[in-house]
Design an enzyme around this catalytic site. Structure first.
Site, short mmCIF file in Angstrom:
data_model
loop_
_atom_site.label_atom_id
_atom_site.label_comp_id
_atom_site.label_asym_id
_atom_site.label_seq_id
_atom_site.Cartn_x
_atom_site.Cartn_y
_atom_site.Cartn_z
N GLU A 32 0.83 -1.21 0.00
CA GLU A 32 0.00 0.00 0.00
C GLU A 32 0.86 1.26 0.00
O GLU A 32 0.57 2.22 -0.70
CB GLU A 32 -0.94 0.03 1.22
CG GLU A 32 -2.08 -0.97 1.15
CD GLU A 32 -3.01 -0.75 -0.03
OE1 GLU A 32 -3.00 0.33 -0.63
OE2 GLU A 32 -3.75 -1.69 -0.37
N GLN A 37 2.18 6.25 -4.94
CA GLN A 37 2.51 7.13 -6.07
C GLN A 37 2.98 6.33 -7.29
O GLN A 37 3.56 6.90 -8.20
CB GLN A 37 3.63 8.11 -5.70
CG GLN A 37 3.43 8.87 -4.41
CD GLN A 37 2.40 9.96 -4.53
OE1 GLN A 37 2.05 10.36 -5.64
NE2 GLN A 37 1.90 10.45 -3.43
N THR A 38 2.80 5.03 -7.26
CA THR A 38 3.36 4.20 -8.34
C THR A 38 2.33 3.19 -8.81
O THR A 38 1.58 2.65 -8.00
CB THR A 38 4.60 3.42 -7.79
OG1 THR A 38 5.40 4.33 -7.06
CG2 THR A 38 5.42 2.81 -8.90
N LEU A 75 11.50 4.80 -6.46
CA LEU A 75 10.10 4.99 -6.06
C LEU A 75 9.83 6.43 -5.63
O LEU A 75 8.68 6.87 -5.61
CB LEU A 75 9.75 4.06 -4.89
CG LEU A 75 9.59 2.57 -5.25
CD1 LEU A 75 9.54 1.73 -3.99
CD2 LEU A 75 8.32 2.35 -6.06
N TYR A 115 -6.59 5.77 5.05
CA TYR A 115 -6.77 4.77 3.99
C TYR A 115 -5.93 3.52 4.26
O TYR A 115 -6.44 2.40 4.25
CB TYR A 115 -6.42 5.35 2.61
CG TYR A 115 -6.18 4.24 1.63
CD1 TYR A 115 -7.25 3.46 1.18
CD2 TYR A 115 -4.89 3.89 1.22
CE1 TYR A 115 -7.04 2.38 0.35
CE2 TYR A 115 -4.67 2.81 0.39
CZ TYR A 115 -5.75 2.06 -0.05
OH TYR A 115 -5.55 0.98 -0.86
N ASP A 133 -9.54 5.17 -0.99
CA ASP A 133 -8.44 5.78 -1.74
C ASP A 133 -9.00 6.50 -2.97
O ASP A 133 -10.23 6.61 -3.13
CB ASP A 133 -7.40 4.71 -2.13
CG ASP A 133 -7.93 3.74 -3.18
OD1 ASP A 133 -9.16 3.75 -3.43
OD2 ASP A 133 -7.13 3.00 -3.76
N CYS A 193 -17.80 1.34 -18.85
CA CYS A 193 -19.13 1.10 -18.27
C CYS A 193 -19.77 -0.16 -18.84
O CYS A 193 -20.51 -0.85 -18.13
CB CYS A 193 -20.03 2.31 -18.50
SG CYS A 193 -19.38 3.81 -17.75
N SER A 277 6.02 16.98 -7.13
CA SER A 277 4.57 17.23 -7.08
C SER A 277 4.23 18.73 -7.11
O SER A 277 3.28 19.13 -7.78
CB SER A 277 3.93 16.54 -5.88
OG SER A 277 4.64 16.88 -4.72
FE1 SF4 Z 1 -17.97 3.64 -13.17
FE2 SF4 Z 1 -19.34 3.32 -15.44
FE3 SF4 Z 1 -19.38 1.47 -13.55
FE4 SF4 Z 1 -20.63 3.75 -13.18
S1 SF4 Z 1 -21.10 2.23 -14.73
S2 SF4 Z 1 -19.33 2.71 -11.71
S3 SF4 Z 1 -19.26 5.15 -14.20
S4 SF4 Z 1 -17.61 2.10 -14.76
#
Ligand code: SF4
Length: 334
Positions: A32, A37-38, A75, A115, A133, A193, A277
């Site tokens: 973790e 950052q990687t 790192l 986190y 996170d 999605c 950063s």
């Molecule tokens: Fe993310 Fe799309 Fe799934 Fe909604 S439907 S949680 S926007 S990947």
């Protein structure tokens, strides 16, 4: 309920990552901190080297600082590994070389925030707590169509409350499933999605604007600095000095920012820009060959094997190495 779909998806799609194989706090913690950052794929070789060298809190608590920084080289953000050693010492002194088992206690250790504490407590000890996170913030801001700026504490608090209300057993799988969804499917640009297990209930999918979330206020531009570094070289050795304990690259080896007194020959290096950063270094480098060699000159093999040089200085080191070798060749042929 989206949790069931998510857990089913996680069982079939989770990456087989070495630190997830056993539910063990030390490996989870190291992974973790490294992953902060990687990218996971990029950090895996570092993780394996680190665990081999320091297999537990006790060995890490006894680590030599220079060795530790050397193994972390590449790192960046060296304070993280210094805090890891402090944390290991505290666990050895207060908890018999083990991590405490609750998020609340873990949060009190150096370098462990909400986190990381949530990740260790839930994954290694099955405590029913959240681990929020950047991935989880992105998933929830889209799932609940949260249009407030996620860099604001109030928005983070709101999202954490939603995550807390959603927590489901087995908690270890649930938290990791959320992180994995953010890493593999609900990715920052062009979320996938069509392949998402929780698409049916996702509000941003319904609105068709998932790509525009989460809302993140524009960051302040980075401060620009223009340092010049003088790389003192005597024959085949390079002068290195530890930087001040304050500021950028604190306490790490670097090049001089002053000209040596008696310079035999100077060579300008290709300029290099290093991005931190909050700061940008537009660096100039000048190799200065000197006759007198004081302490703190290192051969190239010593530098490669024992000394940790921050990545900001690596391009100048490589160019200097090339110049030294070319010069040696020239001198031999004379
Ligand atoms: Fe993310 Fe799309 Fe799934 Fe909604 S439907 S949680 S926007 S990947």
């Amino acid at each position: 309920m989206f949790q069931e779909e998510l857990l089913r998806w996680y069982k079939q799609n989770a990456r087989k990552l070495v630190f997830r194989q056993k539910k063990e706090a030390y490996s989870i913690w190291v992974s973790e901190i490294m992953a902060q950052q990687t990218r996971i794929e990029a950090m895996l070789p570092y993780f394996e080297r680190f665990i081999e060298r320091y297999p537990n809190l006790k060995s890490l608590a006894q680590a030599e600082d220079d060795d530790l920084v050397k193994i972390w080289q590449g790192l960046g953000y060296y304070n993280r590994v210094r805090n890891m050693k402090r944390c290991a010492i505290q666990c050895v002194e207060q908890f018999q070389g083990q991590f405490p088992k609750t998020k609340k206690e873990l949060c009190k250790l150096p370098g462990i925030g909400e986190y990381t504490a949530g990740a260790i407590a839930s994954i290694a000890f099955d405590e029913k707590v959240s681990a929020v996170d950047g991935n989880v913030i992105r998933v929830f801001s889209r799932f609940y169509h949260i249009t407030d700026d996620v860099s604001q504490m109030s928005t983070k608090k709101k999202i954490t409350e939603l995550v807390n209300a959603s927590l489901t057993e087995p908690i270890s799988d649930y938290n990791q499933a959320l992180m994995e969804l953010g890493a593999l499917v609900c990715i920052p640009k062009n979320p996938r999605c069509a392949a998402c297990p929780i698409q049916k209930e996702c509000q941003s999918y319904a609105y068709g604007d998932a790509d525009s979330l989460p809302v993140l206020a524009k960051k302040k531009p980075r401060r620009v600095e223009n340092p010049t570094f003088y790389i003192w070289v005597c024959q085949d050795k390079i002068h290195l000095k530890k930087r001040s304990q304050k500021g950028l690259l604190a306490g790490l080896f670097g090049f001089d920012e002053t000209l040596p007194e008696a310079v035999e020959e100077k060579r300008s290096l290709e300029p290099y820009t290093h991005i931190f950063s909050h700061v940008e270094w537009h660096m100039k480098g000048i190799v200065c060959f000197v006759k007198e060699k004081s302490e703190d000159f290192y051969s190239l093999s010593q530098i490669h094997d024992k000394v940790s040089i921050p990545s900001a200085f690596q391009p100048f080191l490589k160019q200097t190495e090339k110049i030294i070798k070319e010069r040696e060749k020239c001198q031999k042929s004379l």
